[in-house]
Motif scaffolding. Sequence first.
Motif, PDB file in Angstrom:
ATOM      1  N   LEU A 186      25.130   6.680  35.838  1.00 27.38           N
ATOM      2  CA  LEU A 186      25.324   5.199  36.750  1.00 27.38           C
ATOM      3  C   LEU A 186      26.592   4.544  36.027  1.00 27.38           C
ATOM      4  N   ALA A 187      26.174   4.130  34.895  1.00 28.49           N
ATOM      5  CA  ALA A 187      26.913   3.225  34.275  1.00 28.49           C
ATOM      6  C   ALA A 187      28.324   3.776  33.520  1.00 28.49           C
ATOM      7  N   GLN A 210      29.965   6.066  35.410  1.00 31.55           N
ATOM      8  CA  GLN A 210      30.396   6.245  36.485  1.00 31.55           C
ATOM      9  C   GLN A 210      30.971   4.874  37.125  1.00 31.55           C
ATOM     10  N   SER A 211      30.542   3.770  36.768  1.00 32.72           N
ATOM     11  CA  SER A 211      30.748   2.470  37.168  1.00 32.72           C
ATOM     12  C   SER A 211      32.061   2.049  36.250  1.00 32.72           C
ATOM     13  N   GLY A 212      31.934   2.594  35.213  1.00 32.69           N
ATOM     14  CA  GLY A 212      33.175   1.954  34.285  1.00 32.69           C
ATOM     15  C   GLY A 212      32.873   0.591  33.486  1.00 32.69           C
ATOM     16  N   GLN A 213      31.815   0.224  33.931  1.00 32.48           N
ATOM     17  CA  GLN A 213      31.351  -1.356  33.560  1.00 32.48           C
ATOM     18  C   GLN A 213      30.417  -1.096  32.300  1.00 32.48           C
ATOM     19  N   PRO A 214      30.187  -2.500  31.593  1.00 33.91           N
ATOM     20  CA  PRO A 214      29.624  -2.378  30.477  1.00 33.91           C
ATOM     21  C   PRO A 214      27.841  -2.175  30.629  1.00 33.91           C
ATOM     22  N   ILE A 215      27.427  -1.769  29.598  1.00 38.35           N
ATOM     23  CA  ILE A 215      25.636  -1.834  29.668  1.00 38.35           C
ATOM     24  C   ILE A 215      25.252  -3.000  28.831  1.00 38.35           C
ATOM     25  N   VAL A 216      24.402  -3.889  29.465  1.00 37.37           N
ATOM     26  CA  VAL A 216      23.820  -4.874  28.558  1.00 37.37           C
ATOM     27  C   VAL A 216      22.489  -4.325  28.350  1.00 37.37           C
ATOM     28  N   VAL A 230      27.992  -5.945  35.499  1.00 40.89           N
ATOM     29  CA  VAL A 230      27.420  -5.030  34.364  1.00 40.89           C
ATOM     30  C   VAL A 230      26.038  -4.069  34.818  1.00 40.89           C
ATOM     31  N   VAL A 231      25.758  -3.264  34.086  1.00 42.31           N
ATOM     32  CA  VAL A 231      24.362  -2.495  34.167  1.00 42.31           C
ATOM     33  C   VAL A 231      23.446  -3.044  33.216  1.00 42.31           C
ATOM     34  N   TYR A 232      22.402  -3.684  33.695  1.00 36.68           N
ATOM     35  CA  TYR A 232      21.463  -4.347  32.547  1.00 36.68           C
ATOM     36  C   TYR A 232      20.361  -3.292  32.201  1.00 36.68           C
ATOM     37  N   ALA A 233      20.085  -2.677  31.139  1.00 33.88           N
ATOM     38  CA  ALA A 233      19.166  -1.761  30.895  1.00 33.88           C
ATOM     39  C   ALA A 233      17.975  -2.150  29.961  1.00 33.88           C
ATOM     40  N   ALA A 234      17.073  -2.168  30.625  1.00 37.95           N
ATOM     41  CA  ALA A 234      15.663  -2.741  29.698  1.00 37.95           C
ATOM     42  C   ALA A 234      14.487  -1.767  29.633  1.00 37.95           C
ATOM     43  N   ASN A 235      13.941  -1.936  28.421  1.00 35.44           N
ATOM     44  CA  ASN A 235      12.751  -1.116  28.373  1.00 35.44           C
ATOM     45  C   ASN A 235      11.517  -1.617  29.247  1.00 35.44           C
ATOM     46  N   THR A 274      28.907  -5.927  41.735  1.00 30.59           N
ATOM     47  CA  THR A 274      27.421  -6.383  41.740  1.00 30.59           C
ATOM     48  C   THR A 274      26.738  -5.767  40.731  1.00 30.59           C
ATOM     49  N   SER A 275      25.995  -6.646  39.915  1.00 33.57           N
ATOM     50  CA  SER A 275      25.157  -5.991  38.718  1.00 33.57           C
ATOM     51  C   SER A 275      24.043  -5.443  39.000  1.00 33.57           C
ATOM     52  N   ILE A 276      23.561  -4.497  38.254  1.00 32.08           N
ATOM     53  CA  ILE A 276      22.361  -3.703  38.531  1.00 32.08           C
ATOM     54  C   ILE A 276      21.459  -3.787  37.226  1.00 32.08           C
ATOM     55  N   VAL A 277      20.310  -3.678  37.790  1.00 32.84           N
ATOM     56  CA  VAL A 277      19.301  -3.798  36.512  1.00 32.84           C
ATOM     57  C   VAL A 277      18.552  -2.265  36.593  1.00 32.84           C
TER      58      VAL A 277
END
Length: 255
Positions: A168-169, A171-177, A70-75, A142-145
């Motif tokens: 990025l997310a 294009q990856s086709g994977q969820p954003i957390v 997944v793509v982890y998206a944080a403030n 591979t998950s990305i933050v």
Amino acid sequence: MRWVRTATFYVMLLVSTVLLGLTAIAIVLITHRSDWAHLCGRLWGNLNLRAAGVSVDVHGLERLNPQRPVVYAANHQSWFDIFAILGKLPVQFRWLAKEELFRIPILGHAMRLIGYVPIDRSDRKKAFQSLDEASRRVREGTSIVIFPEGTRSRDGVLQPFKKGGIILAIQSGQPIVPIALSGSHKILSKGSRWVRPGRIRMTIGDPIDTAGFSLQDRDRLIEMVREAIRRHLTQREGGSLEETGSVAQDRSAAL
């Protein structure tokens, strides 16, 4: 006293960066296991949290699925966001991080070997190449933050999101957390060197599926991700969409 806590933190930061950075480098060179080296990063985060007198309350761990990239998206309110995520997010992941961090002796070399992805925002071509590389890694497992704001908030209030991480997310086709970090600005605000002991609340939100989103839909996805983070912040930290604007409008601000 405040200066004692601050001095303790910086001494630990220096010592842990050198020792664990060298350890991570050795692990990768000897075993070729970057996942093992990532555990050094987790220990690094926890040691620096403890040295600063900072505790982290984590909510939403049941929403994690370690088996899916997944793509982890944080403030981003403070340096301590990095320590909190490294130390308390119990899954393997890699960072999409500013190029400047990779220039720090030992730390930068360790980050490259572990597989963290540098992004140079001063060069648009290189920046988009970094996004392509990161999205490829996510597709391969591979998950990305990412920090969609691009940099730390000076006042702790949620800033407009850059578009690069959301692209990025998609294009990856994977969820954003979404990951909401509350309270870290009070511990070490941008521009300050004084550390205050305190508590960070880290809330992991429900995954947001990117399937069906195209690059033309990126602004709508940004709205969804930003609101998913904002709902777990304090009223002051969350600000308002009218005051801050949820999307960076200028093309030059996309990254």
